[in-house]
Write a protein that holds these residues in place. Structure first.
Motif, PDB file in Angstrom:
ATOM      1  N   UNK A 296       0.654 -13.503  -1.571  1.00  0.00           N
ATOM      2  CA  UNK A 296       0.035 -12.077  -1.888  1.00  0.00           C
ATOM      3  C   UNK A 296       0.130 -11.889  -3.118  1.00  0.00           C
ATOM      4  N   UNK A 297       1.170 -12.111  -4.053  1.00  0.00           N
ATOM      5  CA  UNK A 297       1.276 -11.967  -5.496  1.00  0.00           C
ATOM      6  C   UNK A 297      -0.046 -12.886  -6.136  1.00  0.00           C
ATOM      7  N   UNK A 298      -0.377 -13.916  -5.729  1.00  0.00           N
ATOM      8  CA  UNK A 298      -1.434 -14.791  -5.979  1.00  0.00           C
ATOM      9  C   UNK A 298      -2.717 -14.143  -6.110  1.00  0.00           C
ATOM     10  N   UNK A 299      -2.922 -13.591  -4.794  1.00  0.00           N
ATOM     11  CA  UNK A 299      -4.075 -12.980  -4.394  1.00  0.00           C
ATOM     12  C   UNK A 299      -4.262 -11.602  -5.263  1.00  0.00           C
TER      13      UNK A 299
ATOM     14  N   UNK B 182       2.265  -1.004 -10.089  1.00  0.00           N
ATOM     15  CA  UNK B 182       2.143  -2.401  -9.530  1.00  0.00           C
ATOM     16  C   UNK B 182       3.393  -3.174  -9.834  1.00  0.00           C
ATOM     17  N   UNK B 183       3.837  -3.557 -11.073  1.00  0.00           N
ATOM     18  CA  UNK B 183       4.933  -4.380 -11.345  1.00  0.00           C
ATOM     19  C   UNK B 183       6.275  -3.863 -10.551  1.00  0.00           C
ATOM     20  N   UNK B 184       6.600  -2.379 -10.391  1.00  0.00           N
ATOM     21  CA  UNK B 184       7.745  -1.892  -9.707  1.00  0.00           C
ATOM     22  C   UNK B 184       7.490  -2.282  -8.287  1.00  0.00           C
TER      23      UNK B 184
ATOM     24  N   UNK C 235       0.963  -1.258  -0.146  1.00  0.00           N
ATOM     25  CA  UNK C 235       0.011  -0.006   0.091  1.00  0.00           C
ATOM     26  C   UNK C 235       1.008   1.264   0.001  1.00  0.00           C
ATOM     27  N   UNK C 236       2.024   1.215   0.840  1.00  0.00           N
ATOM     28  CA  UNK C 236       2.888   2.435   1.020  1.00  0.00           C
ATOM     29  C   UNK C 236       3.406   2.536  -0.577  1.00  0.00           C
ATOM     30  N   UNK C 237       3.902   1.513  -1.207  1.00  0.00           N
ATOM     31  CA  UNK C 237       4.567   1.639  -2.355  1.00  0.00           C
ATOM     32  C   UNK C 237       3.688   2.145  -3.442  1.00  0.00           C
TER      33      UNK C 237
ATOM     34  N   UNK D  71       5.588  -4.865  -6.644  1.00  0.00           N
ATOM     35  CA  UNK D  71       6.047  -6.384  -6.625  1.00  0.00           C
ATOM     36  C   UNK D  71       7.380  -6.446  -6.897  1.00  0.00           C
ATOM     37  N   UNK D  72       7.932  -6.087  -7.662  1.00  0.00           N
ATOM     38  CA  UNK D  72       9.593  -6.189  -7.863  1.00  0.00           C
ATOM     39  C   UNK D  72      10.379  -5.907  -6.427  1.00  0.00           C
ATOM     40  N   UNK D  73       9.831  -4.650  -6.058  1.00  0.00           N
ATOM     41  CA  UNK D  73      10.369  -4.313  -4.579  1.00  0.00           C
ATOM     42  C   UNK D  73      10.176  -5.187  -3.649  1.00  0.00           C
ATOM     43  N   UNK D  74       8.929  -5.783  -3.480  1.00  0.00           N
ATOM     44  CA  UNK D  74       8.657  -6.933  -2.535  1.00  0.00           C
ATOM     45  C   UNK D  74       9.509  -8.035  -2.659  1.00  0.00           C
ATOM     46  N   UNK D  75       9.762  -8.518  -3.700  1.00  0.00           N
ATOM     47  CA  UNK D  75      10.515  -9.684  -4.285  1.00  0.00           C
ATOM     48  C   UNK D  75      11.892  -9.352  -3.817  1.00  0.00           C
ATOM     49  N   UNK D  76      12.502  -8.239  -3.905  1.00  0.00           N
ATOM     50  CA  UNK D  76      13.809  -7.797  -3.557  1.00  0.00           C
ATOM     51  C   UNK D  76      13.912  -7.989  -2.122  1.00  0.00           C
ATOM     52  N   UNK D  77      12.910  -7.358  -1.412  1.00  0.00           N
ATOM     53  CA  UNK D  77      12.722  -7.281   0.118  1.00  0.00           C
ATOM     54  C   UNK D  77      12.990  -8.991   0.739  1.00  0.00           C
ATOM     55  N   UNK D  78      12.095  -9.612  -0.015  1.00  0.00           N
ATOM     56  CA  UNK D  78      12.045 -11.021   0.490  1.00  0.00           C
ATOM     57  C   UNK D  78      13.365 -11.916   0.012  1.00  0.00           C
ATOM     58  N   UNK D  79      14.009 -11.567  -0.755  1.00  0.00           N
ATOM     59  CA  UNK D  79      15.231 -12.150  -1.431  1.00  0.00           C
ATOM     60  C   UNK D  79      16.394 -11.755  -0.073  1.00  0.00           C
ATOM     61  N   UNK D  80      16.082 -10.396   0.497  1.00  0.00           N
ATOM     62  CA  UNK D  80      17.170  -9.866   1.491  1.00  0.00           C
ATOM     63  C   UNK D  80      16.868 -10.602   2.642  1.00  0.00           C
ATOM     64  N   UNK D  81      15.628 -11.165   2.703  1.00  0.00           N
ATOM     65  CA  UNK D  81      15.324 -11.824   4.292  1.00  0.00           C
ATOM     66  C   UNK D  81      14.251 -11.029   5.190  1.00  0.00           C
TER      67      UNK D  81
END
Length: 118
Positions: A110-113, A86-88, A72-74, A90-100
């Motif tokens: 969340x992406x599936x939803x 939205x694509x950017x 929501x913030x992004x 989602x990419x940011x969230x993907x990077x954050x998950x990869x960073x742990x």
């Protein structure tokens, strides 16, 4: 406010989970959501706030709400920056998950939803 936050303003802003927890404090109807309110900015690696929790010490619901809150913030225009498409976001969230910062399985759910909603 227009423009970036000052370091003091950033620290003040980080107080909102504790303030929210306190506001819920005496209300029996909100007792079950207090940990969600308080811990939605905690991160798996311990870098979040206000308590520096890590891993499974962060409730599942707080982790989920944290991911939704970041999305929501992004994707919301703020006085200091435009909303990300939205694509950017989602990419940011993907990077954050990869960073742990977030669980990968929760990011994928969340992406599936989001896909199902569109």
């Amino acid at each position: 406010k227009p423009g970036p936050l000052t370091p003091f303003e950033i620290e003040r802003m980080k107080e909102h989970p504790v303030v929210g927890d306190r506001l819920c404090g005496d209300l029996r109807a909100l007792a079950r959501v207090r940990t969600i309110v308080r811990h939605h900015h905690e991160r798996l690696d311990g870098s979040g706030y206000p308590d520096g929790l890590r891993g499974d010490d962060i409730s599942l619901l707080a982790q989920i709400i944290g991911i939704v809150d970041v999305y929501d913030a992004l994707t919301t225009t703020r006085p200091y920056r435009a909303a990300l498409p939205e694509p950017q976001a989602l990419a940011e969230l993907t990077r954050d998950a990869a960073r742990g910062l977030y669980r990968q399985d929760l990011i994928e759910a969340f992406f599936e939803t989001r896909r199902q909603a569109n």
